[in-house]
Design a protein around this motif. Structure first.
Motif, short mmCIF file in Angstrom:
data_model
loop_
_atom_site.label_atom_id
_atom_site.label_comp_id
_atom_site.label_asym_id
_atom_site.label_seq_id
_atom_site.Cartn_x
_atom_site.Cartn_y
_atom_site.Cartn_z
N ARG A 180 0.87 -1.18 0.00
CA ARG A 180 0.00 0.00 0.00
C ARG A 180 0.91 1.23 0.00
NH1 ARG A 180 -1.04 4.74 3.41
NH2 ARG A 180 -3.19 5.35 3.03
N GLN A 198 -3.40 1.11 -3.96
CA GLN A 198 -4.02 2.28 -3.38
C GLN A 198 -5.23 1.82 -2.57
OE1 GLN A 198 -4.42 5.88 -5.70
NE2 GLN A 198 -3.10 5.07 -7.31
N ILE A 199 -5.09 1.91 -1.27
CA ILE A 199 -6.14 1.44 -0.36
C ILE A 199 -6.46 2.55 0.62
CG2 ILE A 199 -6.75 -0.28 1.38
CD1 ILE A 199 -4.74 -2.17 0.07
N GLY A 201 -7.32 4.56 3.94
CA GLY A 201 -6.76 4.39 5.28
C GLY A 201 -7.49 3.40 6.17
N ASP A 203 -9.12 0.85 5.53
CA ASP A 203 -9.12 -0.54 5.04
C ASP A 203 -7.73 -1.18 5.06
OD1 ASP A 203 -11.86 -0.22 4.46
OD2 ASP A 203 -11.37 0.64 2.49
N VAL A 204 -6.71 -0.41 5.43
CA VAL A 204 -5.34 -0.91 5.33
C VAL A 204 -5.07 -2.04 6.31
CG1 VAL A 204 -2.90 -0.31 5.54
CG2 VAL A 204 -4.48 1.29 4.45
N TYR A 205 -5.50 -1.88 7.56
CA TYR A 205 -5.24 -2.90 8.58
C TYR A 205 -5.79 -4.25 8.14
CZ TYR A 205 -5.21 -5.33 13.08
OH TYR A 205 -4.99 -6.25 14.08
N LEU A 208 -3.79 -5.86 5.32
CA LEU A 208 -2.51 -6.40 5.78
C LEU A 208 -2.73 -7.68 6.59
CD1 LEU A 208 0.51 -5.65 5.65
CD2 LEU A 208 0.22 -4.40 7.79
N THR A 216 2.74 -2.07 4.10
CA THR A 216 2.08 -0.77 4.04
C THR A 216 2.97 0.28 4.67
OG1 THR A 216 0.05 0.47 4.52
CG2 THR A 216 0.87 -0.96 6.26
N PHE A 218 2.71 4.30 6.44
CA PHE A 218 1.76 5.31 6.89
C PHE A 218 2.51 6.56 7.32
CE2 PHE A 218 -1.67 7.23 9.42
CZ PHE A 218 -2.64 7.26 8.42
#
Length: 368
Positions: A180, A198-199, A201, A203-205, A208, A216, A218
């Protein structure tokens, strides 16, 4: 003195003073009008350091104007989604926004230069380029075509290189990695074999955790720990060569800013400068403790190898050359930053680097 003449003169003086006061009052009211603006942020309230900058600006402006100029702050999603903050300002949906210029490279890649580009300026250099090197004026000449005006209003300092589910030792370990990472950094990563994703914020956790992505990036320890990435990825790399000193800006609707009294423009400018300094100070104060806590939880802290950095630097040079050849706005801003960077590092390595290196050795040896 004739008593009657004395009181007649005194009365006339009093009337004159009263008239003067009556005339002055509307002028003062006009110079300090009652104004209420709205500011939308690209950040959630849970990312308290990032969001605090918008609150700092609003508080400073209100206090400096005795409450005559009020700015209401809204987190991402409360008025518009975080990545539409600039569009809301340009459309006059809101008067201002607190956001990152590089979120809007879909409009023009030159927007990246307002925040950070890979292997660019660090935080001190970015602040210096903006305020002394003509950067803010150059950016605003570019932003004017989009109906906005901007002032620096935050900097995170150098960020971390992100969270990885496996150890990354060589450039070959990065090939095929789903990460990401967006924007120009994503273009550079593509050149070394990474598949950028491109994900959003929130949805990132989950991505992963499920293995939809392998890595990812941040911000840094304080924010990353809040998002819980340490629970789903073990390896934490540094530095984020794509964000050595990213600036966050306050964007204003250009017409609305120019329509303010000069005193209010000055107050807003000073409020943004204060917020700009405060954000970096807060991250400097909070990141060390957060990093220590993350390592205590079992996170494996790793530096990117020289091989990886060299390969990414070479790829970045190619990306920058290509963008400069295709985009005159990008070239003008990038050339300015590059020239400034060469001079800044000439000085930084003489005194700052020598002092900091020695003191870091003392810190590691426990002699501080």
């Amino acid at each position: 003195m004739n008593r009657r003449n004395f009181f007649k003169k005194a009365g006339a003086a009093g009337l004159g003073a009263a008239a003067s006061t009556a005339l002055a009052a509307p002028a003062i009211a006009q110079e300090n009008p009652k104004i209420t603006w709205r500011m939308t942020s690209s950040f959630s309230k849970s990312l308290d350091i990032l969001f605090a900058a918008s609150e700092d600006i609003a508080t400073s402006v209100s206090e400096a104007t005795d409450g005559n100029f009020t700015i209401q702050t809204f987190a991402a999603g409360e008025i518009v989604p975080g990545l539409q903050a600039l569009d809301a300002v340009a459309a006059d949906t809101v008067e201002m926004a607190h956001t990152c210029s590089y979120y809007y490279i879909g409009k023009d890649k030159a927007f990246a230069l307002g925040t950070a580009v890979p292997f660019g300026l660090n935080a001190r250099m970015m602040n210096s380029w903006l305020s002394i090197g003509g950067g803010t004026d150059m950016l605003n000449a570019f932003y004017a075509d989009h109906g906005v005006f901007a002032l620096p209003a935050g900097n995170t300092g150098a960020q971390m290189g992100g969270w990885y589910r496996k150890e990354i030792k060589t450039i070959d370990d990065m090939k095929g990695l789903k990460m990401r990472i967006a924007g120009i950094a994503g273009d550079v990563m593509s050149k070394v074999g990474v598949t950028p994703q491109q994900i959003a914020g929130p949805d990132v956790y989950a991505a992963l955790e499920k293995g939809t992505i392998d890595a990812t990036e941040f911000v840094g320890p304080y924010d990353d720990m809040k998002l819980g990435f340490q629970k789903v990825a073990k390896y934490y790399y540094y530095p984020a060569w794509w964000e050595g000193g990213p600036t966050v800006h306050a964007f204003f609707n250009k017409e609305k800013f120019e329509g303010l009294p000069k005193s209010y423009q000055r107050i807003l400018t000073d409020a943004c400068a204060s917020a700009n300094a405060n954000m970096l100070a807060r991250y400097d104060a909070k990141n060390a403790a957060a990093l220590r806590e993350l390592v205590g939880q079992g996170v494996q802290l790793r530096p990117f190898s020289s091989e990886i950095l060299d390969a990414c630097f070479k790829a970045n040079q190619e990306v920058m050359a290509d963008l400069s050849a295709k985009n005159a706005n990008f070239k003008k801003l990038y050339d300015s930053q590059t020239a400034f960077k060469k001079e800044a590092y000439l000085w930084a390595q003489v005194a700052e680097y020598g002092f900091d290196t020695y003191m870091m050795i003392q810190q590691r040896q426990g002699t501080l």
